[in-house]
Design an enzyme around this catalytic site. Structure first.
Site, PDB file in Angstrom:
ATOM      1  CD  GLU A 205      -8.185  22.646   3.349  1.00 59.82           C
ATOM      2  OE1 GLU A 205      -8.550  22.446   4.521  1.00 59.82           O
ATOM      3  OE2 GLU A 205      -7.060  22.353   2.929  1.00 59.82           O
TER       4      GLU A 205
ATOM      5  CB  SER B 180      -4.776  20.252  -2.087  1.00 64.92           C
ATOM      6  OG  SER B 180      -5.678  19.327  -2.616  1.00 64.92           O
ATOM      7  CD  GLU B 181      -4.336  21.179   4.175  1.00 69.90           C
ATOM      8  OE1 GLU B 181      -4.049  20.137   3.559  1.00 69.90           O
ATOM      9  OE2 GLU B 181      -5.408  21.324   4.800  1.00 69.90           O
TER      10      GLU B 181
ATOM     11  CB  ALA C 104      -0.793  26.793  13.180  1.00 70.59           C
ATOM     12  CG  ASP C 105      -2.515  22.147  14.629  1.00 67.95           C
ATOM     13  OD1 ASP C 105      -2.145  21.638  15.678  1.00 67.95           O
ATOM     14  OD2 ASP C 105      -3.187  23.203  14.574  1.00 67.95           O
TER      15      ASP C 105
ATOM     16  CG  HIS D  29      -7.418  20.348  14.662  1.00 69.26           C
ATOM     17  ND1 HIS D  29      -7.016  19.101  14.318  1.00 69.26           N
ATOM     18  CD2 HIS D  29      -8.233  20.757  13.652  1.00 69.26           C
ATOM     19  CE1 HIS D  29      -7.584  18.740  13.168  1.00 69.26           C
ATOM     20  NE2 HIS D  29      -8.314  19.726  12.739  1.00 69.26           N
TER      21      HIS D  29
END
Ligand code: TPP
Ligand code: MG
Length: 819
Positions: free
Chosen positions: A497, A527-528, A552-553, A595
């Protein structure tokens, strides 16, 4: 660089309607005459043979699972067998026109697809090519048992080789395609273009677009077919894969010479059931999977429904869709109708469907129907077809017997370490292809490169910190390492992203937009799963990818892709494949509960990942260099707290040139003799502050060890330090419960038990949600906590007045309360 697509309000608010075009359902209408003109007798008989071989292959598996024997051969198969009896025509139709350049990815129910693709590929190879492959594949391990006493043709030998390799893989034999490391649900054989099949339903959805991306970026021939079930279209990652595959930029922003839209067919093997749930009428509302295409792009993914109970409409569809992909108009969605006559697995009692329904589909069975069709068309007599069937059935049976024979087809010996030995490929891969890497400008002209040249490569000068604007920082280290590899490896791509224009979520990539063409650095959808999945597909195809997760979250959003995909395909290939993927994950702060979490423990727990967390510019550059020269998946954690820190530890500063830091080595950041403080992540800088206090107030010298790496981890320097000091505190910003440092402490306790004056003390964040920025000092371990914990649990500090409660009683209280 501003975007070339401009959004104007008049256009956004203009009145109109969205048009859809009709989606074809079973449009195939070819007459027998047309079919006879299109296919040779040889083609028809090849299709017939493949249908029969697959049916026999799976019938045998079903019988041994249900009855423990087939035609007198007893065998106890402990593992799974998700059979696709009834679905053969859809698999054979899919594979018939594909070549070895066309790569299929699939699911848990893929025996039929694997066999069909292998049979189709081997027909297109010459005898010489096949012999060469069989001799060289795993040094002839699969060939030796099947050539013994065989006198027939090379094609016949190849059939034996392939069926035997598949059975052996399913039965966990050394003679399997991948030494039995994949097994039934994950079998694959890349020489014939058969790529991983996934036991995670829909798992191939986000991976296959990465494979198609590899083909486009590297101008490789062929297409990618993602075979997944109807119920899989309920999986989020499948939608993310479709979104990733259908981005406008391939056609609108990328260099036209690359070929346009991704060459991928999402092929739904639509058997109308999940396990027992029915997407049609119960668990989904779409009715026709083909309808999904209408929501994706103006081309509606060229979606259509085809009759997969007859191989010919499927072949016809694939031939037509190939043209669309070659014209750069992909992706494509096919809704291939079929039916699973067998249960989901042999233990399935079919409680979710009526006997009559199964009987109706059995009556329409594709194999019976194709037999009749060939007879009616005068292609072959009943007798000739039956003889051909008996012949292939007996070969399949013979190969089954051979694969169950422990002498001819051994398993790994008891106590074997092979599973561990193939976890990592541990190869050095300077570049994945030899062609010239593409750039938009000369590297030395790039503004970021010029700016970095003017920076000071040490963090302190004349005892004072170098001003932030001037100091070479962690961002610069990562940038330089990536630039180095970009300039050597033409396959290397970076995406995620806000990677382009924005410069990467936290400006690490600033400068790359001007330097790299679109296809080497691009923005992905949010879209991880799609991002990480695509990097896995790209790696599986033999390229090098750097994917970025902003926080990381967000790992939860890409959980399966990190834990089951990125981590596992190398081992399931028995070490034959590389996975040249670096996943950069930024750890946040100041942004509260969702976050600001350090989730390094999650990936430490997963076998198959290399995990590092450098926190100085020197380490960031050296470790990124090493990650990008290797062949294994690396999770590269970065901390947002310290991106602009200069180099405070390496006295000579960060070298201009290339160097590597091995991914397994902790680093002594400060020498000391009274106590060891081991840190992970940016906690190092709080440890420095605490060490300064210990020295100032109590005259104690603490040795600071920055773990830098989580897995693999060489304990030697850590053990040496603890042996010297006898006392150790382990510090991390992750929540204390279950953090990486707990594992390190437990191992250290065993390695250094006799040398310890006190048990190792782990100090992490509180076991809470991360509170707001203003409250973070209650949450992240502060220098004062370190002193308090040393005082309460390691050695009393003379005259120290604790400010926080770090006693053992408090430790027990928190555990009891679950906080
Ligand atoms: C992520 C995930 N959820 C659930 C399962 C259990 N499971 C195995 S097969 C299956 C049904 C899949 O249906 P479909 O996608 O239509 O494929 P089919 O089995 O019909 O070939 C389910 C739910 C799984 N393996 N993976
Ligand atoms: Mg299904």
């Amino acid at each position: 660089m501003p975007k070339s697509i401009v959004i104007e309000p008049e256009q956004a608010f203009a009145k109109g309607t969205i048009h859809f075009t009709d989606i074809a359902v079973n449009a195939y209408q070819k007459t027998a005459k047309e079919e006879l003109a299109e296919y040779s007798t040889e083609d028809f008989l090849a299709i017939w043979q493949d249908l029969c071989a697959i049916r026999q292959f799976e019938t045998i598996l079903n019988e041994i699972k249900v009855k423990g024997a087939f035609q007198g051969v007893t065998y106890n198969h402990a593992g799974p067998a998700h059979l696709s009896i009834g679905q053969e025509a859809s698999a054979v139709g899919m594979a018939f026109s594909l070549t070895s350049d066309d790569h299929i990815y699939g699911s848990h129910r893929s025996h039929g697809e694997i066999l069909a693709k292998g049979f189709s590929a081997m027909r297109k190879w010459s005898d010489e090519q096949l012999m060469e492959l069989m001799k060289s594949y795993r040094d002839g391990a699969l060939l030796r048992p099947v050539e013994k006493g065989y006198k027939g043709s090379v094609k016949g030998l190849a059939l034996r080789f392939f069926v035997y390799g598949a059975y052996s893989e399913i039965f966990a034999r050394e003679t399997g395609f991948n030494r039995g490391m994949g097994g039934s649900m994950h079998a694959f054989f890349t020489p014939f273009g058969i790529y991983p099949n996934n036991a995670i339903v829909g798992g191939s959805g986000p991976i296959s677009p990465g494979a198609a991306l590899f083909k486009r970026v590297n101008r490789k021939p062929g297409m990618v077919v993602c075979n997944i079930g109807d119920a899989s279209f309920g999986c989020g990652p499948v939608w993310e894969g479709i979104t990733f595959a259908s981005m406008d930029q391939y056609r609108k922003l990328w260099d036209k010479s690359l070929g346009g839209g991704l060459p991928i067919v999402f092929n739904c093997m639509n058997n109308f059931y999940g396990m027992g749930g029915q997407p049609l009428g119960e668990t989904m509302g779409v009715q026709f999977i083909a309808r999904i295409g209408a929501g994706v792009n103006p081309d509606q993914m060229h979606a259509e429904r085809v009759n997969g109970y007859d191989p010919l409409p499927v072949i016809d569809a694939f031939r037509r869709k190939r043209k669309i992909l070659e014209e750069g108009r992909g992706p494509v969605l096919l809704d291939t109708i079929t039916y699973r006559i067998s249960g989901h697995s042999p233990s399935d009692a079919s409680s979710y469907r009526s006997k009559e329904e199964v009987e109706h589909w059995q009556a329409a069975d594709s194999i019976k129907a194709f037999h009749k069709k060939l007879e009616a068309m005068g292609v072959a007599s009943d007798e000739a077809l039956s003889t051909a069937r008996e012949s292939v059935d007996s070969t399949v049976f013979e190969m089954f017997k051979l694969a169950t024979d422990l002498e001819a087809s051994p398993r790994l010996p008891a106590g074997s370490e092979v599973v561990g030995e193939v976890m990592f490929s541990n190869r050095r891969v300077e570049k994945c292809d030899d062609r010239e890497p593409e750039f938009l400008q000369p590297i030395e002209k790039n503004a970021r490169v010029v700016q970095i040249k003017g920076k000071v490569r040490v963090g302190m000068q004349d005892g004072k910190p170098v001003p932030k604007m001037k100091a070479y920082n962690i961002r610069d280290g990562i940038f330089e390492a990536m630039l180095h590899r970009f300039s050597i490896d033409p396959t290397m791509v970076a995406f995620g992203e806000e990677n382009r224009d924005w410069g990467g979520a936290f400006a690490v990539y600033r400068g790359f937009t001007e330097l790299l063409p679109y296809h080497r650095l691009f923005n992905s959808p949010i879209s991880e799963a799609g991002i990480v999945g695509a990097s896995v597909g790209y790696g599986l195809e033999g390229g090098r990818a750097v994917a970025e997760l902003m926080y990381a979250d967000f790992m939860g959003r890409a959980g399966d892709e990190i834990f089951n995909q990125l981590a596992k395909w190398q081992s399931m290939s028995a070490g034959q494949l590389n996975m040249c993927v670096v996943l950069r994950i930024s750890v946040g702060a100041k942004y509260g509960a969702q976050h600001s979490q350090d989730w390094s423990a999650l990936v430490q727990h997963i076998p198959g990942l290399k995990v590092v967390y450098p926190v100085t510019p020197y380490d960031a550059k050296g470790m990124m260099n090493a990650a990008l020269a290797g062949s294994d998946p690396v999770i590269f954690f970065e901390s947002q707290k310290i991106y602009d820190y200069g180099e405070m530890f390496a006295e000579e500063g960060v070298p201009d040139g290339y160097y590597e830091i091995p991914l397994s080595e902790p680093s002594i950041k400060r020498k000391g003799k009274d106590l060891t403080i081991i840190t992970l992540g940016p906690a190092l800088y709080n440890a420095v502050a605490a060490a300064d206090e210990l020295q100032k107030q109590f005259g104690l010298s603490a040795e600071l060890v920055d773990l830098r790496t989580i897995n693999p981890l060489n304990f030697e320097p850590v053990v040496a330090s603890v042996r010297k000091t006898g006392k150790v505190l382990l510090l991390t910003d992750a929540v204390e419960r279950g953090c990486v440092m707990q594992t390190v402490a437990s191992t250290l306790t065993q390695l250094c038990f006799d040398d310890l004056d006190a048990p190792p003390v782990v100090l992490g964040s509180r076991n809470w949600i991360t509170p707001a920025a203003e409250l973070e000092t209650f949450f992240f371990p502060q220098p004062s906590w370190i002193l308090d914990a040393i005082h309460e649990r390691i050695m009393p500090l003379k005259g120290h007045q604790p400010q926080t409660n770090q006693t053992l009683g408090e430790l027990a209280r928190r555990a009891r309360a679950g906080v």
